[in-house]
Structure formats: C-alpha cells, structure tokens
Design an enzyme around this catalytic site. Structure first.
Site, PDB file in Angstrom:
ATOM      1  CD  GLU A 142      11.173  12.560  10.219  1.00  0.00           C
ATOM      2  OE1 GLU A 142      10.045  12.088  10.458  1.00  0.00           O
ATOM      3  OE2 GLU A 142      12.019  11.955   9.544  1.00  0.00           O
TER       4      GLU A 142
ATOM      5  N   GLY B 131       7.582   4.812   7.186  1.00  0.00           N
ATOM      6  CA  GLY B 131       6.789   6.024   7.391  1.00  0.00           C
ATOM      7  C   GLY B 131       7.140   6.684   8.711  1.00  0.00           C
TER       8      GLY B 131
ATOM      9  CB  CYS C 184      14.035   8.653   6.583  1.00  0.00           C
ATOM     10  SG  CYS C 184      14.960   7.616   5.445  1.00  0.00           S
TER      11      CYS C 184
ATOM     12  CD  GLU D  14      14.041   0.340   7.403  1.00  0.00           C
ATOM     13  OE1 GLU D  14      14.598   1.326   7.923  1.00  0.00           O
ATOM     14  OE2 GLU D  14      14.642  -0.703   7.133  1.00  0.00           O
TER      15      GLU D  14
ATOM     16  CE  LYS E  33      -1.837   2.613   3.006  1.00  0.00           C
ATOM     17  NZ  LYS E  33      -1.643   3.848   2.204  1.00  0.00           N
TER      18      LYS E  33
ATOM     19  N   GLY F 115       3.861   4.403  12.569  1.00  0.00           N
ATOM     20  CA  GLY F 115       4.585   3.158  12.813  1.00  0.00           C
ATOM     21  C   GLY F 115       4.126   2.495  14.109  1.00  0.00           C
TER      22      GLY F 115
HETATM   23  P1  NAD Z   1       2.962   8.377   7.344  1.00  0.00           P
HETATM   24  O1  NAD Z   1       3.343   7.613   8.553  1.00  0.00           O
HETATM   25  O2  NAD Z   1       1.984   9.471   7.466  1.00  0.00           O
HETATM   26  O3  NAD Z   1       2.390   7.391   6.234  1.00  0.00           O
HETATM   27  C1  NAD Z   1       3.128   6.270   5.782  1.00  0.00           C
HETATM   28  C2  NAD Z   1       2.164   5.240   5.250  1.00  0.00           C
HETATM   29  O4  NAD Z   1       1.352   4.763   6.322  1.00  0.00           O
HETATM   30  C3  NAD Z   1       1.200   5.740   4.173  1.00  0.00           C
HETATM   31  O5  NAD Z   1       1.071   4.750   3.179  1.00  0.00           O
HETATM   32  C4  NAD Z   1      -0.105   5.891   4.931  1.00  0.00           C
HETATM   33  O6  NAD Z   1      -1.245   5.776   4.125  1.00  0.00           O
HETATM   34  C5  NAD Z   1       0.008   4.720   5.883  1.00  0.00           C
HETATM   35  N1  NAD Z   1      -0.859   4.798   7.066  1.00  0.00           N
HETATM   36  C6  NAD Z   1      -1.326   5.887   7.701  1.00  0.00           C
HETATM   37  N2  NAD Z   1      -2.088   5.533   8.758  1.00  0.00           N
HETATM   38  C7  NAD Z   1      -2.117   4.181   8.790  1.00  0.00           C
HETATM   39  C8  NAD Z   1      -2.731   3.224   9.623  1.00  0.00           C
HETATM   40  N3  NAD Z   1      -3.483   3.569  10.654  1.00  0.00           N
HETATM   41  N4  NAD Z   1      -2.536   1.912   9.347  1.00  0.00           N
HETATM   42  C9  NAD Z   1      -1.776   1.510   8.301  1.00  0.00           C
HETATM   43  N5  NAD Z   1      -1.167   2.388   7.477  1.00  0.00           N
HETATM   44  C10 NAD Z   1      -1.320   3.704   7.711  1.00  0.00           C
HETATM   45  O7  NAD Z   1       4.340   8.903   6.734  1.00  0.00           O
HETATM   46  P2  NAD Z   1       4.516   9.901   5.516  1.00  0.00           P
HETATM   47  O8  NAD Z   1       4.120  11.261   5.956  1.00  0.00           O
HETATM   48  O9  NAD Z   1       3.893   9.300   4.310  1.00  0.00           O
HETATM   49  O10 NAD Z   1       6.107   9.822   5.284  1.00  0.00           O
HETATM   50  C11 NAD Z   1       7.034  10.573   5.994  1.00  0.00           C
HETATM   51  C12 NAD Z   1       7.688   9.763   7.076  1.00  0.00           C
HETATM   52  O11 NAD Z   1       8.296   8.587   6.534  1.00  0.00           O
HETATM   53  C13 NAD Z   1       8.827  10.503   7.762  1.00  0.00           C
HETATM   54  O12 NAD Z   1       8.752  10.316   9.153  1.00  0.00           O
HETATM   55  C14 NAD Z   1      10.078   9.830   7.211  1.00  0.00           C
HETATM   56  O13 NAD Z   1      11.209   9.943   8.026  1.00  0.00           O
HETATM   57  C15 NAD Z   1       9.619   8.434   7.069  1.00  0.00           C
HETATM   58  N6  NAD Z   1      10.452   7.669   6.152  1.00  0.00           N
HETATM   59  C16 NAD Z   1      11.291   6.721   6.659  1.00  0.00           C
HETATM   60  C17 NAD Z   1      12.141   6.022   5.812  1.00  0.00           C
HETATM   61  C18 NAD Z   1      13.093   4.986   6.355  1.00  0.00           C
HETATM   62  O14 NAD Z   1      13.553   4.161   5.579  1.00  0.00           O
HETATM   63  N7  NAD Z   1      13.421   4.998   7.641  1.00  0.00           N
HETATM   64  C19 NAD Z   1      12.127   6.266   4.445  1.00  0.00           C
HETATM   65  C20 NAD Z   1      11.253   7.229   3.954  1.00  0.00           C
HETATM   66  C21 NAD Z   1      10.418   7.932   4.812  1.00  0.00           C
END
Ligand code: NAD
Length: 502
Positions: free
Chosen positions: A394, A242, A298, A264, A189, A247
């Site tokens: 962050e 995310g 990230c 991650e 997803k 997470g």
């Molecule tokens: P987010 O946590 O808002 O969303 C990530 C994903 O989770 C999306 O697909 C979203 O639809 C899904 N999601 C949201 N609520 C959910 C739920 N209740 N159950 C299941 N899935 C759900 O993150 P974002 O704003 O899309 O991305 C930015 C974040 O991602 C930053 O914190 C960044 O550091 C992190 N990130 C980490 C890495 C890594 O490898 N460590 C890489 C890229 C981004």
C-alpha cells in the site's frame, strides 16, 4: 501565507476549544502527561500546535467515565430518546460545519471542498443511526422444549475505537454513531496527528445533549495511550481503523486480553478496465480512484488493470488528465488535491516512487506541483508486473501502478494476487462480464462502472490484510451488540431435569 496558527486558534475557539490540544474525558478538557506531539501544517510546513501525549492514567479515567455514563445511557434513556439525542447531534454538527471543515483542512491537509462533504456525512451518520436506535430488537425462537425463548440485543458496554489521520472526523462519526445508537459508551483515540476535529465533534455533541463522559477522546500516541486503553478492564471490544502493521499489534493486544476486535485496514484495490468500456468514463473514474484525497484513501484504486488493446490509450488519457487537476492550499476553494498529510507519509510515498524507478518502471508524473507543502504529483507507473513492490504494497499516495491483462481470467487472477481484500472495480459494457468479475474478485466493496461510492447504510470492510468485521449499515449494529438468549418456562409443570433439556 497568512497567519495559519492564529486561524487555527480562532477556529478552535469557535468550536468551544482552548488554544491547546486537550483530551476530552468525562466531559472535561484535560492536558496529557507524556511525550510531546507536534501538529504540523502539511501545506505551510509550520508547527501548528504542540501537546503532551494523553498517557495511561487519563486513558483509565476515560474508560471509567465511559462505563459510568453508559449505565445511565441504557437505563435512564429510552431507545427512542437516545435516537432523539442523536438527531440533535446531527443538527449541531451541521450548525458547526464550517469551522469543523476548516480545522480538518488545515491540520489534515485535505481540500476544504472534501472536508465539507465529510462533515455533512458525519451529520448523516448520526441521523442514520438515530433511526436505528429504537428499531434494533431481538426475536422469538420456537424452541422444541416449549419454553418461551427470545433474544435481546445488548450493548457491549465500553468500546475503544482507534482511528487514522486520513479522514479524521469522518471516521470518528462512522464509529461513534453506531456505538452509541446501540447503547455503548465510547473511548476513542484519533491519530495523534489529527485529533482536533474528533474532540470538537464530541464537544459539539455534548452541547447538543450527549451525556458527558459517554464518549471520551484521548489525544495521544498508540503505544502508550492506545495500548493502555486496549488493556483496560472496562473495554469490551476494540475497533481499529488504520494500517495492517498497527492492526496486527492491536489485534494481538486485544487477543491477550481476550477481547474481540474489528480491523478496518489498508488495501491494494484493483480497478479493472476492459477494452469495451466507455474509456472516457473509465479514465475519469481511474483518476478519481487514485488521485482524489491525494490517494490517501483505504479504497484507492492503486492497481489499474487495463486490457492490453486499450492500455496505451487509457494510460495516455490519465496522464493528460493529471495536468488538469488543481493542486494547492487545502483552504483554497479551487483546490482539488492537497498535499500528503504528514512528513512521515510523504517520505514513504516518495520512497516508493523512487523504488519503482529503481525497479525499472516508466514513471509519468504531472508537470508541476506547488512550491510549498508535502506535495506528491499524481503519478502513473508502467512497465512493472503485479509482483513488483509497488503493486503489492500500500502506497497511500497519488500513485497508480498500471498493469496490462489479456482477458477476463487473467484480470481476475491479477486482481486476486494480493494479500489485501478491501475494494475493487470493473469498467465494461458487458453486463455478464461485470457480474462474473464482481463475483470472482475478493473484496468487501466492489463497483461496476463506478468508483468510491460508499454510504453509511451499506456495509464496509475487508478480508486478509484489509482486516475483518464490518462497519456501516445494519452490520455495524451487530458488531456493537451481542445477543442474549432468554428462556422462560411457562408450563404448569417445570421442565427441570438432570441432563440437557431440549
Ligand atoms: P496507523 O496504523 O499508523 O495508525 C492508526 C492509529 O493507530 C492511530 O491512531 C495511531 O496512533 C494508532 N496506533 C499506532 N500504534 C499503536 C499501538 N501500538 N497501539 C494502539 N494504537 C496504535 O495508520 P495511519 O497511518 O494513521 O493511517 C493509514 C492507514 O489506515 C492506511 O493503511 C489506510 O489504508 C488505513 N485506513 C483504513 C480504512 C478502512 O476503513 N479500511 C480507512 C482509513 C484508513
């Protein structure tokens, strides 16, 4: 501004997709059934597309399709044949690189030059894990009982992957390639805000020979579609990329169903510059660390720790450098930094800068920004300590908090005074200092006189609020398989007894 919506439709058609955003389930493009989701062009700030959230029923169908296709993927294909299919996918990705990169630039707002690199990296990921497909094997263990004891590394079955909006196709390739190389079926997803390149990638892979249904893409929202897939019986593990907040929710839902997870998550990485460093290189490195990708990375070097005696000199160099960066339309070849990817994130980043200002920070920003788009100018914040909100939270934007330090011990203490543990860097000409600092700072990835170098062959991941588990390299193969221990009694007299056999 030309017809960007029309451009998107024509690119989607080049990629074999229809004009609407659809999930890819069991090899078929399917409409969702839930709430409306809007894709907005972050540069032109116009609606690009609107679609219905995938929903739980389609998510369940995807899990069943993945389970059925996975059985054939391990029984009907040799490991070498799976590798061959993945090599074909790598070539097909490169054949479609330009429309893939353009869709990514348009929807995610990333500069086209970055998107091209990321698409090429996806092809490289499929090639890399294709090579592993027939090289992952178990071992024979000399157990004392005399049994022939050996291990098999078995696929988990169906894995569910959730990815964010900041590097959509890169993250999709990063997780799909090791999962299928090890014999798993996948339900993925992508972020509801940037789903198209993941759908296109899997479509291209299917055309190149990936069995239909082995990888399924759900276009939809986390709390509905995402949660339904986490809970589905066929899903054996959840891989989440995310934010720490989401997470935590994902990990709790997985734990409720007694499923393991890889997380991650985010970072607040320390980029440490000592007075003896090559300051020209360090200043360039510090800019790349936080301003490239508009800071939406990230591993962004969002805390710049600078030894007191060169603090003013280095922050001045960075401030001068900011004015030389080309901001603009992500589709423009010259653009080095694009807008923030979406309105929600734009509000967060600008709110953080305002908060720092209110806390007493000295705020230095680039002198000009484009007139349209969610642009945040590259920004350096000074005058706040490591306990400030902007030093602990962050931001995920082109905003660096510069903090002075006296000596090595203080630099290490500040670097580790965070709830994150993802990445970091040190700039120095003292090799001993570089080794001591890289050992002492808590991080899954650490650079010496460099920043942001990563490769699919090298492990990646974090600790604490940055998550747990590892992606990339051979470590990802361990995450996507589990060992089975097989005991064969080859003796003339069976070694069967009551109690334990050892
Ligand atoms: P987010 O946590 O808002 O969303 C990530 C994903 O989770 C999306 O697909 C979203 O639809 C899904 N999601 C949201 N609520 C959910 C739920 N209740 N159950 C299941 N899935 C759900 O993150 P974002 O704003 O899309 O991305 C930015 C974040 O991602 C930053 O914190 C960044 O550091 C992190 N990130 C980490 C890495 C890594 O490898 N460590 C890489 C890229 C981004």
């Amino acid at each position: 501004m030309s017809d960007r919506k029309g451009l998107l439709t024509s690119l989607m058609s080049d990629l074999g997709l229809g004009p609407t955003v659809q999930s890819l389930v069991g090899g078929k493009l399917c409409d969702g059934a839930g709430d409306a989701v809007i894709l907005e062009d972050p540069y032109a700030q116009i609606e690009l597309a609107r679609y219905a959230d995938c929903g739980a029923a389609l998510a369940a169908e995807a899990c069943l399709a993945a389970a059925a296709a996975q059985k054939d993927w391990v029984s009907g294909y040799s490991a070498a044949k799976r590798g061959d299919v993945m090599q074909d996918i790598a070539r097909a990705v490169l054949d479609n690189a330009e429309p893939l990169a353009k869709v990514e630039a348009l929807v995610a707002g990333k500069p086209i030059r970055d998107c091209r690199v990321e698409v090429a990296k996806v092809a490289e990921m499929f090639r890399y894990y294709a090579g592993w497909a027939d090289k992952l094997h178990g071992e024979v263990i000399p157990v004392p009982s005399g049994h022939l004891n050996y291990t098999l590394r078995e696929p988990l079955g169906v894995v569910f992957q959730i990815t964010p909006w900041n590097a959509p196709i890169f993250t999709a390739g990063w997780q799909i390639a090791p999962a299928i190389a090890t014999g798993n079926g996948v339900v993925i997803k992508p972020s509801e805000l940037t789903p198209l390149t993941t759908v296109a990638l899997v479509r291209i892979a299917e055309d190149a020979g990936l069995p239909k249904g082995l990888v399924n893409v759900l276009c939809g929202l986390g709390p509905t579609t995402g949660q339904a897939a986490i809970e589905h019986d066929k899903v054996r593990k959840v891989i989440f990329v995310g934010s720490p907040e989401t997470g935590r929710r994902v990990a709790v839902a997985a734990a409720q169903a007694l499923k393991p997870a890889v997380l991650e998550l985010g970072g607040k990485s320390a980029n440490i510059v000592f007075g003896d460093a090559n300051l020209k290189h360090a200043a360039l490195g510090a800019q790349a660390a936080i301003f490239s990708g508009a800071g939406q990375s990230c591993v962004a070097g969002s805390r710049l720790l600078v030894q007191q005696r060169v603090y003013n000199q280095l922050t001045d160099m960075i401030a001068v450098g900011m004015d030389g960066i080309t901001l603009g339309d992500p589709l423009d070849e010259a653009t080095e930094v694009g807008p923030i990817s979406n309105g929600r994130q734009f509000a967060h980043v600008t709110g953080m800068i305002q908060g720092a200002h209110d806390e007493g920070a000295s705020v230095r920003t680039r002198s000009s920004t484009p007139e349209t788009g969610f642009f945040v100018p590259p920004t350096v914040l000074s005058g706040l300590g490591n306990t400030a909100t902007v030093a602990q939270t962050e931001i995920f934007g082109p905003v660096v908090t510069a903090i002075p330090f006296r000596d090595e011990d203080e630099a290490i203490a500040i670097a580790n005074d965070t709830l994150f543990g993802l990445a970091g860097a040190v700039w120095t000409s003292d090799v001993g200092c570089a080794h001591r600092v890289s050992t002492a700072v808590r991080a899954g990835t650490f650079w010496i006189n460099s920043y942001k170098a990563i490769h699919v062959s090298s492990p990646f991941g974090g600790s604490l609020n940055s998550g747990f588990g590892r992606s990339s390299g051979s470590d990802a193969l361990m995450e996507y398989t589990s060992p089975k221990s097989v005991w064969l009694d080859s003796g003339k007299t069976p070694k069967i007894a009551f109690g334990y056999v050892s």
